[in-house]
Design an enzyme around this catalytic site. Sequence first.
Site, PDB file in Angstrom:
ATOM      1  CG  MET A 165     -18.010 -69.285 -84.665  1.00 43.24           C
ATOM      2  SD  MET A 165     -18.445 -67.692 -83.948  1.00 43.24           S
ATOM      3  CE  MET A 165     -16.892 -67.225 -83.242  1.00 43.24           C
ATOM      4  CE1 TYR A 174      -8.628 -66.433 -91.771  1.00 41.35           C
ATOM      5  CE2 TYR A 174      -7.509 -66.646 -89.668  1.00 41.35           C
ATOM      6  CZ  TYR A 174      -7.537 -66.189 -90.963  1.00 41.35           C
ATOM      7  OH  TYR A 174      -6.464 -65.503 -91.461  1.00 41.35           O
ATOM      8  CD  GLU A 183      -2.910 -78.631 -87.361  1.00 38.26           C
ATOM      9  OE1 GLU A 183      -3.133 -79.702 -86.786  1.00 38.26           O
ATOM     10  OE2 GLU A 183      -2.884 -78.516 -88.600  1.00 38.26           O
ATOM     11  CG  HIS A 217     -11.240 -74.720 -85.869  1.00 37.47           C
ATOM     12  ND1 HIS A 217     -10.528 -73.601 -86.211  1.00 37.47           N
ATOM     13  CD2 HIS A 217     -12.290 -74.279 -85.129  1.00 37.47           C
ATOM     14  CE1 HIS A 217     -11.120 -72.529 -85.716  1.00 37.47           C
ATOM     15  NE2 HIS A 217     -12.186 -72.903 -85.042  1.00 37.47           N
ATOM     16  CD  GLN A 243     -21.131 -67.490 -81.000  1.00 38.60           C
ATOM     17  OE1 GLN A 243     -21.914 -68.384 -81.282  1.00 38.60           O
ATOM     18  NE2 GLN A 243     -19.859 -67.735 -80.727  1.00 38.60           N
ATOM     19  N   GLY A 303     -13.982 -78.052 -78.038  1.00 38.88           N
ATOM     20  CA  GLY A 303     -12.647 -77.880 -77.473  1.00 38.88           C
ATOM     21  C   GLY A 303     -12.687 -77.448 -76.017  1.00 38.88           C
ATOM     22  CE  LYS A 321      -8.673 -70.225 -76.681  1.00 39.80           C
ATOM     23  NZ  LYS A 321      -9.692 -69.722 -77.530  1.00 39.80           N
ATOM     24  CB  SER A 343      -7.648 -68.212 -80.543  1.00 34.13           C
ATOM     25  OG  SER A 343      -8.670 -67.270 -80.795  1.00 34.13           O
ATOM     26  CB  SER A 344     -10.315 -67.675 -85.373  1.00 34.55           C
ATOM     27  OG  SER A 344     -10.683 -69.030 -85.555  1.00 34.55           O
TER      28      SER A 344
END
Length: 281
Positions: free
Chosen positions: A30, A32, A35, A37, A61, A148, A150, A186-187
Amino acid sequence: METVTAAATLHEGCEAARARAASVAFVPTMGYFHEGHLSLVRRARAEHDFVVVSVFVNPLQFGPSEDLERYPRDAERDARLAEEEKVDLLFVPTMEEMYPVWPPRITVDPGPLGALFEGASRPGYFRGVLTVVARLFDLVGPSSAYFGEKDAQQLFLIREMVRELAFPVGIVACPTVREEDGLAMSSRNAYLDPERRRAALCLHSALSAAEEMYAAGERRTKPIREEMARRVASEPLATIDYATVVDETSFDEPDTLGGPGRALVAARLGSTRLIDNVRLG
Ligand code: AMP
Protein backbone atom coordinates in the site's frame (compact mmCIF):
# COMPACT_ATOMS: atom_id res chain seq x y z
CA MET A 1 11.91 1.21 -14.25
CA GLU A 2 8.56 1.58 -15.92
CA THR A 3 5.60 2.96 -13.97
CA VAL A 4 2.20 1.86 -15.22
CA THR A 5 -1.33 2.68 -14.13
CA ALA A 6 -3.35 0.49 -16.52
CA ALA A 7 -4.06 -3.16 -15.67
CA ALA A 8 -3.73 -4.17 -19.33
CA THR A 9 -0.29 -2.55 -19.60
CA LEU A 10 0.83 -4.33 -16.45
CA HIS A 11 -0.37 -7.64 -17.83
CA GLU A 12 1.42 -7.04 -21.16
CA GLY A 13 4.66 -6.09 -19.40
CA CYS A 14 4.61 -9.30 -17.37
CA GLU A 15 3.69 -11.41 -20.41
CA ALA A 16 6.61 -9.89 -22.33
CA ALA A 17 8.98 -10.69 -19.46
CA ARG A 18 7.81 -14.31 -19.39
CA ALA A 19 8.18 -14.51 -23.18
CA ARG A 20 11.88 -13.65 -22.64
CA ALA A 21 11.99 -16.55 -20.16
CA ALA A 22 12.37 -14.12 -17.24
CA SER A 23 11.03 -15.28 -13.87
CA VAL A 24 8.55 -12.79 -12.42
CA ALA A 25 8.50 -11.77 -8.74
CA PHE A 26 5.76 -9.68 -7.20
CA VAL A 27 5.58 -7.49 -4.09
CA PRO A 28 2.12 -6.04 -3.37
CA THR A 29 2.05 -3.00 -1.05
CA MET A 30 0.00 0.00 0.00
CA GLY A 31 3.05 2.23 -0.41
CA TYR A 32 4.66 4.77 1.93
CA PHE A 33 7.73 2.56 1.84
CA HIS A 34 9.84 1.75 4.87
CA GLU A 35 12.65 -0.77 5.33
CA GLY A 36 10.08 -3.57 5.80
CA HIS A 37 8.74 -3.04 2.28
CA LEU A 38 12.24 -2.63 0.90
CA SER A 39 13.41 -5.89 2.48
CA LEU A 40 10.71 -7.69 0.46
CA VAL A 41 11.75 -5.90 -2.72
CA ARG A 42 15.44 -6.72 -2.17
CA ARG A 43 14.68 -10.38 -1.63
CA ALA A 44 12.51 -10.45 -4.77
CA ARG A 45 15.29 -8.68 -6.70
CA ALA A 46 17.90 -11.18 -5.51
CA GLU A 47 15.77 -14.19 -6.45
CA HIS A 48 14.15 -13.22 -9.77
CA ASP A 49 14.76 -11.65 -13.16
CA PHE A 50 11.77 -9.33 -13.36
CA VAL A 51 10.44 -7.57 -10.27
CA VAL A 52 6.96 -6.06 -10.12
CA VAL A 53 5.85 -3.89 -7.18
CA SER A 54 2.32 -2.55 -6.76
CA VAL A 55 1.26 0.45 -4.70
CA PHE A 56 -2.46 0.61 -4.09
CA VAL A 57 -4.28 1.76 -0.97
CA ASN A 58 -7.12 -0.71 -1.32
CA PRO A 59 -10.44 0.82 -0.19
CA LEU A 60 -12.07 -2.62 -0.01
CA GLN A 61 -9.97 -3.54 3.03
CA PHE A 62 -10.82 -0.39 5.03
CA GLY A 63 -13.94 -0.18 7.18
CA PRO A 64 -16.12 2.95 7.09
CA SER A 65 -14.60 4.30 10.32
CA GLU A 66 -11.01 3.44 9.40
CA ASP A 67 -8.13 5.55 8.15
CA LEU A 68 -8.49 5.23 4.35
CA GLU A 69 -8.47 9.00 3.76
CA ARG A 70 -5.57 9.78 6.06
CA TYR A 71 -3.49 6.67 5.24
CA PRO A 72 0.00 8.08 4.52
CA ARG A 73 0.96 8.41 0.87
CA ASP A 74 4.09 9.63 -0.93
CA ALA A 75 4.01 8.47 -4.54
CA GLU A 76 7.16 10.32 -5.59
CA ARG A 77 9.32 8.97 -2.79
CA ASP A 78 7.97 5.43 -3.34
CA ALA A 79 8.83 5.64 -7.05
CA ARG A 80 12.33 6.93 -6.27
CA LEU A 81 12.97 4.13 -3.75
CA ALA A 82 11.58 1.48 -6.11
CA GLU A 83 13.89 2.75 -8.83
CA GLU A 84 16.87 2.62 -6.45
CA GLU A 85 16.02 -1.00 -5.65
CA LYS A 86 16.01 -1.77 -9.38
CA VAL A 87 12.35 -2.64 -9.62
CA ASP A 88 11.42 -3.35 -13.25
CA LEU A 89 7.76 -2.44 -13.17
CA LEU A 90 5.89 -0.27 -10.67
CA PHE A 91 2.12 -0.64 -10.83
CA VAL A 92 0.17 2.29 -9.41
CA PRO A 93 -3.40 1.62 -10.47
CA THR A 94 -6.42 3.87 -10.31
CA MET A 95 -9.59 2.66 -8.60
CA GLU A 96 -11.23 2.05 -11.99
CA GLU A 97 -8.36 -0.20 -13.09
CA MET A 98 -8.57 -2.31 -9.96
CA TYR A 99 -12.34 -2.34 -9.56
CA PRO A 100 -14.22 -2.21 -12.86
CA VAL A 101 -17.35 -2.56 -10.72
CA TRP A 102 -17.47 -0.60 -7.46
CA PRO A 103 -18.34 -1.84 -4.95
CA PRO A 104 -17.36 -5.24 -6.33
CA ARG A 105 -20.09 -7.88 -6.30
CA ILE A 106 -17.65 -10.74 -6.73
CA THR A 107 -15.07 -11.07 -3.98
CA VAL A 108 -12.91 -13.68 -2.26
CA ASP A 109 -14.40 -15.04 0.97
CA PRO A 110 -11.61 -15.64 3.49
CA GLY A 111 -13.57 -18.36 5.35
CA PRO A 112 -13.88 -18.68 9.14
CA LEU A 113 -10.39 -17.41 10.01
CA GLY A 114 -11.28 -14.18 8.21
CA ALA A 115 -13.62 -13.32 11.11
CA LEU A 116 -11.04 -13.85 13.89
CA PHE A 117 -8.31 -11.63 15.38
CA GLU A 118 -7.71 -8.89 12.78
CA GLY A 119 -10.97 -9.85 11.11
CA ALA A 120 -12.93 -9.50 14.37
CA SER A 121 -11.70 -5.92 14.82
CA ARG A 122 -11.92 -5.09 11.14
CA PRO A 123 -14.99 -6.72 9.53
CA GLY A 124 -14.48 -7.21 5.79
CA TYR A 125 -10.74 -6.60 6.05
CA PHE A 126 -9.54 -9.99 4.79
CA ARG A 127 -12.20 -10.13 2.13
CA GLY A 128 -10.70 -6.86 0.86
CA VAL A 129 -7.13 -8.11 1.11
CA LEU A 130 -7.74 -11.46 -0.59
CA THR A 131 -9.84 -9.93 -3.35
CA VAL A 132 -7.19 -7.37 -4.29
CA VAL A 133 -4.34 -9.89 -4.01
CA ALA A 134 -6.22 -12.39 -6.20
CA ARG A 135 -6.81 -9.70 -8.81
CA LEU A 136 -3.15 -8.65 -8.71
CA PHE A 137 -1.91 -12.25 -8.94
CA ASP A 138 -4.11 -12.70 -11.97
CA LEU A 139 -2.69 -9.61 -13.70
CA VAL A 140 0.97 -10.19 -12.81
CA GLY A 141 1.13 -13.99 -12.92
CA PRO A 142 4.22 -14.10 -10.68
CA SER A 143 6.12 -17.30 -9.98
CA SER A 144 6.77 -15.93 -6.47
CA ALA A 145 5.08 -13.27 -4.35
CA TYR A 146 6.67 -11.74 -1.23
CA PHE A 147 4.83 -10.97 2.01
CA GLY A 148 5.93 -9.86 5.47
CA GLU A 149 5.56 -11.98 8.61
CA LYS A 150 4.56 -8.71 10.30
CA ASP A 151 1.05 -9.43 8.99
CA ALA A 152 1.02 -13.08 10.05
CA GLN A 153 -2.70 -13.71 9.69
CA GLN A 154 -2.70 -12.08 6.25
CA LEU A 155 0.23 -14.26 5.21
CA PHE A 156 -1.55 -17.37 6.51
CA LEU A 157 -4.78 -16.54 4.65
CA ILE A 158 -2.92 -15.76 1.43
CA ARG A 159 -1.22 -19.15 1.60
CA GLU A 160 -4.64 -20.76 2.16
CA MET A 161 -6.14 -18.86 -0.77
CA VAL A 162 -3.28 -19.90 -3.05
CA ARG A 163 -3.74 -23.51 -2.02
CA GLU A 164 -7.54 -23.59 -2.19
CA LEU A 165 -7.87 -21.62 -5.42
CA ALA A 166 -4.76 -23.34 -6.88
CA PHE A 167 -2.92 -20.18 -7.88
CA PRO A 168 0.41 -21.20 -9.48
CA VAL A 169 2.44 -18.87 -7.27
CA GLY A 170 4.96 -19.52 -4.51
CA ILE A 171 4.45 -17.44 -1.37
CA VAL A 172 7.68 -16.23 0.23
CA ALA A 173 7.51 -15.10 3.87
CA CYS A 174 9.98 -12.39 4.92
CA PRO A 175 10.97 -11.61 8.54
CA THR A 176 9.61 -8.55 10.31
CA VAL A 177 11.92 -5.54 10.08
CA ARG A 178 12.04 -3.50 13.31
CA GLU A 179 13.25 -0.14 14.53
CA GLU A 180 16.29 -0.29 16.79
CA ASP A 181 14.14 -0.33 19.92
CA GLY A 182 12.03 -3.25 18.64
CA LEU A 183 8.96 -1.47 17.25
CA ALA A 184 7.87 -3.26 14.07
CA MET A 185 8.09 -0.93 11.09
CA SER A 186 4.71 0.13 9.76
CA SER A 187 3.42 2.93 7.58
CA ARG A 188 1.01 3.68 10.44
CA ASN A 189 3.90 4.48 12.82
CA ALA A 190 3.91 7.87 11.07
CA TYR A 191 0.70 8.69 12.98
CA LEU A 192 2.35 8.35 16.40
CA ASP A 193 3.29 11.45 18.38
CA PRO A 194 6.49 11.06 20.47
CA GLU A 195 4.58 9.98 23.58
CA ARG A 196 2.61 7.29 21.76
CA ARG A 197 5.68 6.26 19.80
CA ARG A 198 7.32 5.45 23.15
CA ALA A 199 4.16 3.81 24.49
CA ALA A 200 3.97 1.62 21.36
CA LEU A 201 6.91 -0.37 22.72
CA CYS A 202 4.44 -2.22 24.95
CA LEU A 203 3.60 -4.46 21.95
CA HIS A 204 7.22 -5.49 21.63
CA SER A 205 7.48 -5.91 25.38
CA ALA A 206 4.44 -8.24 25.36
CA LEU A 207 5.97 -10.35 22.59
CA SER A 208 9.36 -10.46 24.32
CA ALA A 209 7.59 -11.77 27.43
CA ALA A 210 5.95 -14.49 25.32
CA GLU A 211 9.32 -15.44 23.83
CA GLU A 212 10.95 -15.58 27.26
CA MET A 213 8.20 -17.73 28.73
CA TYR A 214 8.33 -20.08 25.75
CA ALA A 215 12.14 -20.29 25.99
CA ALA A 216 11.78 -21.14 29.70
CA GLY A 217 9.61 -24.13 28.70
CA GLU A 218 6.08 -22.71 29.06
CA ARG A 219 3.74 -24.39 26.55
CA ARG A 220 0.38 -23.53 28.14
CA THR A 221 -1.03 -20.61 26.20
CA LYS A 222 -3.17 -19.05 28.96
CA PRO A 223 -0.28 -17.82 31.13
CA ILE A 224 1.46 -16.47 28.01
CA ARG A 225 -1.68 -14.65 26.87
CA GLU A 226 -2.23 -13.23 30.35
CA GLU A 227 1.33 -11.95 30.62
CA MET A 228 1.13 -10.33 27.18
CA ALA A 229 -2.14 -8.63 28.16
CA ARG A 230 -0.55 -7.44 31.42
CA ARG A 231 2.37 -5.89 29.55
CA VAL A 232 0.06 -3.94 27.26
CA ALA A 233 -2.26 -2.97 30.16
CA SER A 234 0.71 -1.56 32.09
CA GLU A 235 1.01 1.14 29.43
CA PRO A 236 -1.68 3.77 30.17
CA LEU A 237 -1.66 5.16 26.62
CA ALA A 238 -2.37 1.74 25.07
CA THR A 239 -5.70 -0.08 24.78
CA ILE A 240 -5.41 -3.78 24.08
CA ASP A 241 -7.38 -5.25 21.21
CA TYR A 242 -6.19 -8.84 21.52
CA ALA A 243 -3.20 -10.81 22.75
CA THR A 244 -3.18 -14.49 21.93
CA VAL A 245 -1.14 -17.53 20.97
CA VAL A 246 -1.98 -19.58 17.90
CA ASP A 247 -0.65 -22.77 16.40
CA GLU A 248 1.65 -21.69 13.56
CA THR A 249 0.34 -24.28 11.12
CA SER A 250 -3.44 -23.99 11.72
CA PHE A 251 -3.97 -20.60 13.37
CA ASP A 252 -6.08 -22.43 15.99
CA GLU A 253 -5.78 -21.30 19.62
CA PRO A 254 -4.71 -24.42 21.53
CA ASP A 255 -4.57 -24.69 25.34
CA THR A 256 -1.07 -26.10 25.01
CA LEU A 257 1.38 -25.68 22.14
CA GLY A 258 2.37 -29.01 20.64
CA GLY A 259 4.49 -27.53 17.85
CA PRO A 260 5.58 -24.06 16.76
CA GLY A 261 3.25 -21.23 17.68
CA ARG A 262 2.84 -17.55 17.08
CA ALA A 263 2.14 -14.89 19.69
CA LEU A 264 -0.07 -12.16 18.27
CA VAL A 265 -0.85 -8.75 19.70
CA ALA A 266 -2.93 -5.78 18.58
CA ALA A 267 -3.43 -2.52 20.46
CA ARG A 268 -4.55 1.05 19.96
CA LEU A 269 -2.37 4.02 20.78
CA GLY A 270 -4.88 6.84 20.63
CA SER A 271 -6.44 6.51 17.18
CA THR A 272 -3.57 4.45 15.78
CA ARG A 273 -4.01 0.69 15.70
CA LEU A 274 -0.82 -1.38 15.65
CA ILE A 275 -0.21 -5.13 15.35
CA ASP A 276 2.83 -7.30 15.85
CA ASN A 277 3.69 -10.96 16.33
CA VAL A 278 6.55 -13.32 16.99
CA ARG A 279 7.18 -16.97 16.32
CA LEU A 280 7.38 -19.33 19.28
CA GLY A 281 9.52 -22.34 18.46
P1 AMP B 1 1.50 -2.79 3.47
O1 AMP B 1 2.01 -1.72 2.56
O2 AMP B 1 1.43 -2.39 4.91
O3 AMP B 1 0.24 -3.45 2.96
O4 AMP B 1 2.61 -3.94 3.45
C1 AMP B 1 3.04 -4.52 2.26
C2 AMP B 1 3.86 -5.74 2.55
O5 AMP B 1 4.97 -5.37 3.37
C3 AMP B 1 3.07 -6.81 3.34
O6 AMP B 1 3.43 -8.10 2.87
C4 AMP B 1 3.55 -6.59 4.75
O7 AMP B 1 3.46 -7.75 5.56
C5 AMP B 1 5.00 -6.20 4.52
N1 AMP B 1 5.51 -5.47 5.68
C6 AMP B 1 4.95 -4.40 6.30
N2 AMP B 1 5.69 -4.02 7.36
C7 AMP B 1 6.73 -4.88 7.41
C8 AMP B 1 7.85 -5.03 8.30
N3 AMP B 1 8.04 -4.21 9.34
N4 AMP B 1 8.72 -6.04 8.06
C9 AMP B 1 8.54 -6.88 7.02
N5 AMP B 1 7.52 -6.78 6.15
C10 AMP B 1 6.62 -5.81 6.35
